[in-house]
Design a protein around this motif. Structure first.
Motif, PDB file in Angstrom:
ATOM      1  N   TYR A 126      19.429   6.503   9.924  1.00 19.44           N
ATOM      2  CA  TYR A 126      20.243   7.155  10.889  1.00 19.44           C
ATOM      3  C   TYR A 126      19.208   7.802  11.960  1.00 19.44           C
ATOM      4  O   TYR A 126      19.844   8.253  13.116  1.00 19.44           O
ATOM      5  N   SER A 127      18.004   7.433  12.160  1.00 16.07           N
ATOM      6  CA  SER A 127      17.024   7.944  12.963  1.00 16.07           C
ATOM      7  C   SER A 127      17.321   7.113  14.230  1.00 16.07           C
ATOM      8  O   SER A 127      17.785   5.976  14.358  1.00 16.07           O
ATOM      9  N   ILE A 128      17.006   8.319  15.468  1.00 19.91           N
ATOM     10  CA  ILE A 128      17.362   7.581  16.799  1.00 19.91           C
ATOM     11  C   ILE A 128      16.007   6.942  17.429  1.00 19.91           C
ATOM     12  O   ILE A 128      15.991   6.463  18.530  1.00 19.91           O
ATOM     13  N   THR A 129      14.924   7.020  16.344  1.00 21.46           N
ATOM     14  CA  THR A 129      13.640   6.391  16.730  1.00 21.46           C
ATOM     15  C   THR A 129      13.528   5.355  15.552  1.00 21.46           C
ATOM     16  O   THR A 129      13.805   5.676  14.487  1.00 21.46           O
ATOM     17  N   LYS A 130      12.525   4.517  15.980  1.00 20.54           N
ATOM     18  CA  LYS A 130      12.201   3.439  14.951  1.00 20.54           C
ATOM     19  C   LYS A 130      10.760   3.772  14.593  1.00 20.54           C
ATOM     20  O   LYS A 130       9.706   3.767  15.405  1.00 20.54           O
ATOM     21  N   THR A 131      10.259   3.638  13.314  1.00 23.15           N
ATOM     22  CA  THR A 131       8.728   3.880  12.738  1.00 23.15           C
ATOM     23  C   THR A 131       8.182   2.717  12.770  1.00 23.15           C
ATOM     24  O   THR A 131       8.771   1.788  12.247  1.00 23.15           O
ATOM     25  N   ILE A 132       7.101   2.551  13.435  1.00 21.72           N
ATOM     26  CA  ILE A 132       6.262   1.109  13.506  1.00 21.72           C
ATOM     27  C   ILE A 132       5.005   1.491  12.978  1.00 21.72           C
ATOM     28  O   ILE A 132       4.062   2.187  13.197  1.00 21.72           O
ATOM     29  N   LYS A 133       4.938   0.753  11.663  1.00 21.07           N
ATOM     30  CA  LYS A 133       3.476   1.256  11.132  1.00 21.07           C
ATOM     31  C   LYS A 133       2.309   0.194  11.370  1.00 21.07           C
ATOM     32  O   LYS A 133       2.705  -0.933  11.752  1.00 21.07           O
ATOM     33  N   ASP A 134       1.220   0.620  11.600  1.00 22.05           N
ATOM     34  CA  ASP A 134      -0.019  -0.151  11.984  1.00 22.05           C
ATOM     35  C   ASP A 134      -0.287  -1.302  11.039  1.00 22.05           C
ATOM     36  O   ASP A 134      -0.496  -2.448  11.429  1.00 22.05           O
ATOM     37  N   HIS A 135      -0.032  -1.006   9.757  1.00 20.03           N
ATOM     38  CA  HIS A 135      -0.193  -2.021   8.579  1.00 20.03           C
ATOM     39  C   HIS A 135       1.132  -2.085   7.853  1.00 20.03           C
ATOM     40  O   HIS A 135       0.979  -1.246   6.606  1.00 20.03           O
ATOM     41  N   PRO A 136       2.073  -2.853   7.960  1.00 17.12           N
ATOM     42  CA  PRO A 136       3.463  -2.890   7.323  1.00 17.12           C
ATOM     43  C   PRO A 136       3.197  -2.649   5.706  1.00 17.12           C
ATOM     44  O   PRO A 136       4.036  -1.986   5.025  1.00 17.12           O
ATOM     45  N   ASP A 137       2.254  -3.362   5.196  1.00 17.39           N
ATOM     46  CA  ASP A 137       2.211  -3.336   3.645  1.00 17.39           C
ATOM     47  C   ASP A 137       1.417  -2.234   3.072  1.00 17.39           C
ATOM     48  O   ASP A 137       1.394  -2.277   1.882  1.00 17.39           O
ATOM     49  N   ASP A 138       0.843  -1.458   4.059  1.00 14.79           N
ATOM     50  CA  ASP A 138      -0.002  -0.515   3.309  1.00 14.79           C
ATOM     51  C   ASP A 138       0.736   1.141   3.727  1.00 14.79           C
ATOM     52  O   ASP A 138       0.865   1.385   4.474  1.00 14.79           O
ATOM     53  N   PRO A 139       1.011   1.499   2.330  1.00 11.82           N
ATOM     54  CA  PRO A 139       1.474   2.846   2.276  1.00 11.82           C
ATOM     55  C   PRO A 139       0.830   4.028   2.912  1.00 11.82           C
ATOM     56  O   PRO A 139       1.359   5.126   3.212  1.00 11.82           O
ATOM     57  N   ARG A 140      -0.407   3.889   3.148  1.00 14.44           N
ATOM     58  CA  ARG A 140      -1.131   4.668   3.694  1.00 14.44           C
ATOM     59  C   ARG A 140      -1.486   4.481   5.266  1.00 14.44           C
ATOM     60  O   ARG A 140      -2.128   5.276   6.005  1.00 14.44           O
ATOM     61  N   SER A 141      -0.933   3.524   5.721  1.00 15.54           N
ATOM     62  CA  SER A 141      -1.016   3.185   7.104  1.00 15.54           C
ATOM     63  C   SER A 141      -0.411   4.133   8.100  1.00 15.54           C
ATOM     64  O   SER A 141       0.284   4.858   7.809  1.00 15.54           O
ATOM     65  N   GLY A 142      -1.192   4.245   9.046  1.00 15.36           N
ATOM     66  CA  GLY A 142      -0.905   5.141  10.374  1.00 15.36           C
ATOM     67  C   GLY A 142       0.620   4.466  10.933  1.00 15.36           C
ATOM     68  O   GLY A 142       0.665   3.266  10.891  1.00 15.36           O
ATOM     69  N   TRP A 143       1.370   5.447  11.556  1.00 12.58           N
ATOM     70  CA  TRP A 143       2.411   4.740  12.464  1.00 12.58           C
ATOM     71  C   TRP A 143       2.644   5.559  13.522  1.00 12.58           C
ATOM     72  O   TRP A 143       2.071   6.611  13.772  1.00 12.58           O
TER      73      TRP A 143
END
Length: 374
Positions: free
Chosen positions: A333-350
Motif C-alpha cells: 500500500y506504500s506510496i513509495t517503492k523500496t529499491i534494494k541495492d542487492h535484491p537477493d540479499d536480506p541484509r542489503s541496503g535500500w
C-alpha cells in the motif's frame, strides 16, 4: 516491559468488513456539521524493528523521511504508528520539530494486555509533554484491538486470530464484550495521561462506543465506482456528532487492487522462498494513484477532520523490475517503492523512490497548502 516484535501492517489489513463479523451500531444523533476541505492531510509512517537486518529502523533514515513528508509530499500531518516507545517518541518529536501535526498511535502486536496498556501510557505521557509545549498532537490509543491484542479473539498471534475469524471459530458476543472492555480500559489510560484529542483507529464495521473518544477514527478501504457512494457510507460515522478522521486509506499497486479493499495484500505466497506474487497480476501505479486521489477528493468535499494515506514506505515489500513474480511492491500500500541495492540479499541496503501516488498526493496536498495560506 516485555519486548514484542512489531508486525507488518500491510500483511494484516483484514478488517471486520472483509471478515463479515460485526456491524456498526450508530446512535440517534444529528450528523456533525462540516465545512469544506480537510483540516489535516497526511500519511501513515510505521516504525518497527523491521523484518530483516536490512530493514531495521534507523533514526537517520527516519529524519530524512520526515523531511520528505513535509517538503516533497507537502503533507501537514504524519500518523506515527508501530511499536517501541523510543522509536515512536523519536519520530513524533522529529515531526513536531519539522512543524507537522502529529497523530501518535502506538500499536503493539501479540503483547499481553497489561504490556499493551503500559506501552500506551508511556507514549501518551510523551504526547502530553509535546502538547504542553505547544505542539499540535492527537493521540490514538491503538488500532483494531480485536486483531492485535490477545484475549479478545481466540489465538496467541495475529495469524491465529485472523484464521479463527475467517473460520468462524469464535463467539461473537463474547468477542464484543471483551473488545468493549479492553477499549474502555485503553480509553481510560489514554485520558489519564493525555489531555488533548483522544481517538482510536477502528475497522470500518467495528462496533465502538465513540462516546469514549473525541475523534472518530476509521481505517477505510471501501471501493465504489461513484463518489456519492463513498459519501453515503462515510456519513454514518458523522452520526456521533464528532470529527471524523480517516486513519488509513489506500490500495495496492496492481490492476484490480481497489476492488480487493483491505485484503489487497493477500496476493503473495509467503510460504515460498523467495516469496512471490500469486497469479498474473499487472503492476499499475496509476491504479493506486487514481484511487487515492479520488478518495481524497471525497474527504475534502465532506470537510473531514483528517485523512492519512497508508502508508509512506514498506521496506519489506521491495520493488523488482527483473521478474514480476518477485515484485512484492505490487502487494504494498506504500506510496513509495523500496529499491534494494542487492535484491537477493536480506541484509542489503535500500532506498525509496516516489510512485505515481506520491506525486499525485503531493499535487493535491500542495494545492491545499496554497489555498490555506491565501
Amino acid at each position: 516491559m516485555e519486548k514484542t516484535k512489531g508486525i507488518s501492517r500491510a500483511r494484516f489489513l483484514a478488517g471486520a468488513a472483509a471478515l463479515g463479523v460485526s456491524a456498526a451500531v450508530l446512535p440517534s444523533r444529528p450528523a456533525a456539521a462540516t465545512g469544506r476541505g480537510l483540516r489535516h492531510r497526511g500519511v501513515v509512517y510505521t516504525v518497527g524493528e523491521g523484518e530483516t537486518p536490512g530493514t531495521a529502523w534507523s533514526a537517520a533514515r527516519m529524519r530524512r523521511d520526515i523531511r520528505a513528508i513535509r517538503d516533497r509530499l507537502h503533507a501537514d500531518t504524519v500518523d506515527v504508528t508501530g511499536d517501541g516507545v523510543e522509536r515512536l517518541t523519536a519520530t513524533a518529536a522529529e515531526a513536531v520539530e519539522r512543524g507537522l501535526h502529529v497523530w501518535l498511535q502506538p500499536t503493539l502486536a501479540d503483547a499481553s494486555q497489561p504490556d499493551t496498556l503500559e506501552h500506551l501510557a508511556e507514549c501518551g505521557r510523551f504526547a502530553e509533554r509535546l502538547r504542553r509545549r505547544g505542539a499540535s498532537v492527537d493521540f490514538s490509543v491503538g488500532c483494531e484491538f480485536w486483531l492485535f491484542v490477545p484475549g479478545i479473539v481466540p489465538g496467541e498471534t495475529v495469524l491465529e486470530r485472523v484464521q479463527n475469524m475467517l473460520n468462524g471459530t469464535f463467539d461473537p458476543v463474547r468477542m464484543q464484550r471483551r473488545l468493549d472492555g479492553f477499549t474502555a480500559k485503553a480509553a481510560a489510560v489514554g485520558r489519564s495521561v493525555f489531555h488533548g484529542n483522544l481517538s482510536y483507529a477502528a475497522a470500518q464495521d467495528d462496533k465502538v462506543d465513540w462516546d469514549l473518544f473525541d475523534v472518530v477514527g476509521i481505517d477505510y478501504y471501501s471501493y465504489f465506482r461513484q463518489p456519492t457512494d463513498y459519501v453515503r457510507e462515510l456519513r454514518k460515522y458523522l452520526c456521533w456528532g464528532k470529527p471524523l478522521a480517516i486513519t488509513e486509506f489506500g490500495t495496492c499497486t496492481y490492476v484490480g487492487a481497489p476492488e480487493a479493499g483491505g485484503m489487497g495484500w493477500n496476493v503473495v505466497d509467503y510460504d515460498k522462498d523467495p516469496q512471490e506474487i500469486k497469479g498474473r497480476l499487472v503492476r499499475s501505479e496509476h491504479t493506486q494513484a487514481a484511487y487515492l486521489t479520488d478518495l481524497l477528493a471525497v474527504f475534502e468535499s465532506m470537510g473531514l477532520y483528517a485523512a492519512m494515506a497508508f502508508e509512506f514506505v514498506t521496506p519489506d515489500a521491495p520493488h523488482r523490475t527483473d521478474n514480476p513474480r518477485y515484485d512484492l511492491d505490487m502487494a504494498s500500500y506504500s506510496i513509495t517503492k523500496t529499491i534494494k541495492d542487492h535484491p537477493d540479499d536480506p541484509r542489503s541496503g535500500w532506498h525509496w523512490e516516489p510512485k505515481e501516488a506520491f506525486h499525485a498526493l503531493a499535487r493535491q496536498y500542495g494545492r491545499s497548502c496554497v489555498r490555506q495560506t491565501q
